[in-house]
Design a protein around this motif. Structure first.
Motif, PDB file in Angstrom:
ATOM      1  N   LEU A  43     -49.256 -78.591  15.832  1.00  0.00           N
ATOM      2  CA  LEU A  43     -50.317 -77.410  15.852  1.00  0.00           C
ATOM      3  C   LEU A  43     -51.372 -78.948  15.311  1.00  0.00           C
ATOM      4  O   LEU A  43     -53.322 -78.429  16.323  1.00  0.00           O
ATOM      5  N   SER A  44     -52.081 -79.814  14.815  1.00  0.00           N
ATOM      6  CA  SER A  44     -53.592 -80.489  14.276  1.00  0.00           C
ATOM      7  C   SER A  44     -53.318 -81.362  15.232  1.00  0.00           C
ATOM      8  O   SER A  44     -54.211 -81.280  16.406  1.00  0.00           O
ATOM      9  N   THR A  45     -52.277 -81.849  16.252  1.00  0.00           N
ATOM     10  CA  THR A  45     -52.448 -82.645  17.794  1.00  0.00           C
ATOM     11  C   THR A  45     -53.054 -81.360  18.587  1.00  0.00           C
ATOM     12  O   THR A  45     -53.909 -81.979  19.741  1.00  0.00           O
ATOM     13  N   ALA A  46     -52.756 -80.243  19.092  1.00  0.00           N
ATOM     14  CA  ALA A  46     -52.852 -79.915  19.650  1.00  0.00           C
ATOM     15  C   ALA A  46     -54.526 -79.121  19.722  1.00  0.00           C
ATOM     16  O   ALA A  46     -54.778 -78.897  20.501  1.00  0.00           O
ATOM     17  N   LEU A  47     -54.915 -78.909  18.736  1.00  0.00           N
ATOM     18  CA  LEU A  47     -56.127 -78.401  18.074  1.00  0.00           C
ATOM     19  C   LEU A  47     -57.107 -79.857  17.765  1.00  0.00           C
ATOM     20  O   LEU A  47     -58.161 -79.682  18.808  1.00  0.00           O
ATOM     21  N   MET A  48     -57.043 -80.969  18.257  1.00  0.00           N
ATOM     22  CA  MET A  48     -57.586 -82.223  18.185  1.00  0.00           C
ATOM     23  C   MET A  48     -57.919 -82.391  19.938  1.00  0.00           C
ATOM     24  O   MET A  48     -58.739 -82.925  20.318  1.00  0.00           O
ATOM     25  N   GLY A  49     -56.842 -82.243  20.417  1.00  0.00           N
ATOM     26  CA  GLY A  49     -56.857 -82.653  21.605  1.00  0.00           C
ATOM     27  C   GLY A  49     -57.535 -81.441  22.590  1.00  0.00           C
ATOM     28  O   GLY A  49     -58.669 -81.668  23.402  1.00  0.00           O
ATOM     29  N   LEU A  50     -57.566 -79.779  22.620  1.00  0.00           N
ATOM     30  CA  LEU A  50     -58.644 -79.845  22.782  1.00  0.00           C
ATOM     31  C   LEU A  50     -59.766 -79.746  22.764  1.00  0.00           C
ATOM     32  O   LEU A  50     -60.779 -80.112  23.221  1.00  0.00           O
ATOM     33  N   LEU A  51     -60.068 -80.288  20.932  1.00  0.00           N
ATOM     34  CA  LEU A  51     -61.858 -80.082  20.767  1.00  0.00           C
ATOM     35  C   LEU A  51     -61.726 -81.550  21.729  1.00  0.00           C
ATOM     36  O   LEU A  51     -63.208 -81.628  21.539  1.00  0.00           O
ATOM     37  N   VAL A  52     -60.905 -82.499  21.834  1.00  0.00           N
ATOM     38  CA  VAL A  52     -61.751 -84.245  22.556  1.00  0.00           C
ATOM     39  C   VAL A  52     -61.992 -83.564  23.997  1.00  0.00           C
ATOM     40  O   VAL A  52     -62.833 -83.909  24.570  1.00  0.00           O
ATOM     41  N   VAL A  53     -61.589 -82.734  24.576  1.00  0.00           N
ATOM     42  CA  VAL A  53     -61.553 -82.066  25.510  1.00  0.00           C
ATOM     43  C   VAL A  53     -62.795 -81.408  25.920  1.00  0.00           C
ATOM     44  O   VAL A  53     -63.437 -81.561  26.930  1.00  0.00           O
ATOM     45  N   GLY A  54     -63.185 -80.422  24.748  1.00  0.00           N
ATOM     46  CA  GLY A  54     -64.248 -79.332  24.346  1.00  0.00           C
ATOM     47  C   GLY A  54     -65.318 -80.566  24.502  1.00  0.00           C
ATOM     48  O   GLY A  54     -66.339 -79.823  25.559  1.00  0.00           O
ATOM     49  N   THR A  55     -65.571 -81.213  23.768  1.00  0.00           N
ATOM     50  CA  THR A  55     -66.378 -82.616  24.080  1.00  0.00           C
ATOM     51  C   THR A  55     -66.696 -83.754  25.097  1.00  0.00           C
ATOM     52  O   THR A  55     -67.626 -83.448  25.412  1.00  0.00           O
ATOM     53  N   PHE A  56     -65.714 -83.725  25.653  1.00  0.00           N
ATOM     54  CA  PHE A  56     -65.804 -84.697  26.924  1.00  0.00           C
ATOM     55  C   PHE A  56     -66.364 -83.129  27.891  1.00  0.00           C
ATOM     56  O   PHE A  56     -67.461 -83.409  29.363  1.00  0.00           O
ATOM     57  N   VAL A  57     -66.375 -82.075  27.777  1.00  0.00           N
ATOM     58  CA  VAL A  57     -66.254 -81.136  28.512  1.00  0.00           C
ATOM     59  C   VAL A  57     -68.347 -80.809  28.438  1.00  0.00           C
ATOM     60  O   VAL A  57     -69.072 -80.871  29.253  1.00  0.00           O
ATOM     61  N   ALA A  58     -68.586 -81.000  27.122  1.00  0.00           N
ATOM     62  CA  ALA A  58     -69.578 -80.645  26.743  1.00  0.00           C
ATOM     63  C   ALA A  58     -71.054 -81.793  26.950  1.00  0.00           C
ATOM     64  O   ALA A  58     -71.991 -81.388  27.815  1.00  0.00           O
ATOM     65  N   VAL A  59     -70.111 -82.803  26.825  1.00  0.00           N
ATOM     66  CA  VAL A  59     -71.303 -84.223  26.893  1.00  0.00           C
ATOM     67  C   VAL A  59     -71.282 -84.255  28.692  1.00  0.00           C
ATOM     68  O   VAL A  59     -72.184 -84.630  28.946  1.00  0.00           O
TER      69      VAL A  59
END
Length: 150
Positions: free
Chosen positions: A7-23
């Protein structure tokens, strides 16, 4: 325990993808702040560059460094009431300062020599690193052959 890690790995992956999209979206819409005016950093580096290019700055720096190293060496070996342990440390400090000056002279001499011949910064750093490494290698060979340190 394993499910918490997944679960932690999945949430961190979503956070990384969201950061890239926002940037990516912000970078497409914005221009650099202060694009038309000179920044404080550029003003300070320009002033420091002008000061560093004056020969009087280099002459005064050389005199101050020479007098400082000479004064510390004289304090270390003279009879000025300095404790014996401190005088040994001061002499080690003098040796380190002289070695640093020689290494800096070799590095920057090779760097500016390469830059003066029309090569880029990377070539200058490579030449300086090679020259400083060669100096270090010569020091190691001298230490192994005749014991110049200690």
């Amino acid at each position: 325990m394993v499910s918490l890690t997944l679960l932690s790995t999945a949430l961190m992956g979503l956070l990384v993808v969201g950061t890239f999209v926002a940037v990516a979206q912000i970078g497409a819409k914005r221009t650099a702040p202060g694009a038309g005016s000179i920044s404080r950093y550029d003003a300070i580096t320009g002033t420091l560059s002008e000061v560093a290019q004056k020969p009087i700055t280099w002459a005064i720096s050389f005199i101050l460094i020479t007098v400082g190293i000479g004064a510390v060496a004289l304090l270390a070996v003279g009879s000025f009431g300095v404790p014996e342990g401190l005088s040994g440390s001061l002499l080690t400090l003098v040796y380190a300062a002289v070695a640093l000056l020689i290494a800096g002279f070799v590095f920057f001499g090779a760097y500016f020599g390469a830059r003066g011949r029309g090569l880029g910064n990377a070539h200058g750093v490579a030449a300086g690193s090679f020259a400083a490494g060669l100096l270090f290698l010569v020091l190691i060979v001298a230490q192994l052959l005749v014991g110049v340190i200690g």
